[in-house]
Enzyme design. Structure first.
Site, PDB file in Angstrom:
ATOM      1  N   GLY A  20       0.843  -1.209   0.000  1.00 13.76           N
ATOM      2  CA  GLY A  20       0.000   0.000   0.000  1.00 13.76           C
ATOM      3  C   GLY A  20       0.868   1.245   0.000  1.00 13.76           C
ATOM      4  N   ASP A  55       0.483   1.322   8.996  1.00 11.89           N
ATOM      5  CA  ASP A  55       0.025   0.457  10.094  1.00 11.89           C
ATOM      6  C   ASP A  55       1.011   0.414  11.266  1.00 11.89           C
ATOM      7  OD1 ASP A  55      -1.979  -0.141   8.294  1.00 11.89           O
ATOM      8  OD2 ASP A  55      -1.051  -2.006   7.639  1.00 11.89           O
ATOM      9  N   ARG A 101     -24.156   6.356  13.751  1.00 17.15           N
ATOM     10  CA  ARG A 101     -23.715   6.495  12.364  1.00 17.15           C
ATOM     11  C   ARG A 101     -22.289   5.959  12.234  1.00 17.15           C
ATOM     12  NH1 ARG A 101     -28.332   7.406  11.749  1.00 17.15           N
ATOM     13  NH2 ARG A 101     -29.336   9.152  10.676  1.00 17.15           N
TER      14      ARG A 101
END
Ligand code: F6P
Length: 373
Positions: free
Chosen positions: A12, A135, A291
């Site tokens: 990534g 990460d 939400r």
């Protein structure tokens, strides 16, 4: 003797990659008279021999730009998709390396990239890696490139969600990236003032989470922010995953293996919907509207923070000094304030998760954040 460096970025993307490429290249050219080329789209560029010349012009003006000018991919040299086949292209990569008379291949990436780079090292190539992932889960380095920027983005998002959660008296469940480690959710949750933080290292009990929200409501606070790491799981899910992993390890026949694999895939797919599922559960259990905001790739985008630019520049220049000294087979790791080489054997196949005695965990608990346990 003049040295030839090849660089690739894999896995990534993350903010700070261009700053690192620039630091390696500029130091290599200006201080040591080396030549630098980049391979496009990770290990794919080596298989397909697609390169870009990284001279002073190409390296100029890229310090602050997000993403990677080289492009990236998650392709693995030994399991490489070619048409409808999966082939081992390691030998092709070795050929490309020699075709370009490279002295070293520098790989910028996370856990997967380190495994792939290590395989190439075992094939006799000179390799140096730079630790890059939002990460922060690479072993043997204090931090990784991109983590600081992603942490700031996630923190700002949580900040902003406060006012809307407050206005509507809602729960907002914020999904934070981080793969199977909780660094981003925990760090951004504390810095952004989340009321509940759920991370993979601490499987949660949904009743405890709902209780924490109810208690806030009884104390007059009609909104709550729940930061949940994408790898976080309930206690039941964690147990089911453990059991399915054990069954797969014990499976002997082809059929048993197939069934065990299917079960694991089913559990992981279910887990991917956790954030939405948790929001519904909390709504039902607390009677508050809830939400969901999933931050996703927003956390990997845009310009790197000052800390990541500094880290990229420090890692990149240290990498070029290691090349000059022919110190190969290492990752440039940040240890304290210094960059040190760490043997790749010590990095590969290990994941740095949040230790349960990490000061951030105690800090979170001390300020009354619920960790769902
Ligand atoms: O490793 C970085 C990361 O952003 C993880 O946090 C996330 O799980 C993964 O990559 C997402 O991968 P992709 O961009 O391939 O969807």
């Amino acid at each position: 003797m003049e040295k030839f460096i090849g660089i690739l970025t894999a896995g990534g993307d993350s903010p700070g990659l261009n700053a690192a490429i620039r630091a390696i290249g500029k130091t290599a050219i200006a201080s040591f008279g080396m030549q630098v080329i980049g391979f496009r789209d990770g290990f794919r560029g080596l298989v397909e021999n697609r390169t870009v010349r990284l001279d002073q012009t190409a390296l100029s003006g890229i310090l602050t730009i997000g993403g990677t000018l080289l492009g990236t991919s998650r392709d693995k040299p030994h399991r490489f998709p070619m048409g409808d086949q999966i082939l081992d292209m390691t030998d092709t990569i070795v050929d490309t390396y020699h075709k370009h008379h490279l002295d070293v291949l520098v790989c910028l990436g996370g856990g997967g990239t380190h495994k792939n780079a290590f395989r190439l090292l075992q094939k006799g190539l000179n390799i140096i890696t730079l630790p890059k992932t939002i990460d922060n889960d690479l072993a043997m380095t204090d931090t990784t490139l991109g983590f600081d920027t992603a942490l700031s983005i996630a923190t700002e998002a949580i900040d902003r969600l406060h006012s809307t959660a407050h206005s509507h008296h809602r729960i907002i469940v914020v999904g934070v990236m981080g793969h199977n480690a909780g660094w981003l959710a925990l760090g951004a949750g504390i810095a952004g003032g989340a009321n509940v933080i759920l991370i993979p290292e601490i499987p949660y009990n949904v009743h405890i989470v709902a209780d924490a929200i109810r208690q806030r409501r009884s104390s007059g606070k009609n909104f709550s922010i729940v930061a949940i790491a994408e790898g976080a799981m309930s206690k039941e899910e964690a147990q089911a995953l453990l059991a399915a992993t054990a069954t797969r390890e014990k499976a002997k026949t082809k059929d048993e293996k197939k069934k065990a694999k299917a079960k694991l895939i089913q559990l992981k797919t279910q887990q991917a919907d956790n954030t939405l599922h948790l929001s519904k559960q909390l709504e039902n259990m607390t009677g508050l509207e809830s939400r969901v905001t999933i931050l996703g790739h927003l956390q990997r985008g845009g310009t790197p923070s000052a800390t990541d630019r500094l880290l990229a520049t420090q890692l990149g220049t240290a990498c070029t000094s290691l090349i000059h000294d022919e110190n190969y087979g290492v990752m440039t790791a940040l240890r304290g304030k210094r960059v040190e080489p760490v043997r790749l054997e010590e990095v590969v196949g290990k994941r740095k998760t949040v230790p349960l005695d990490h000061p951030w965990i105690e800090t979170a608990q001390n300020v009354g954040i619920s960790l769902g346990n």
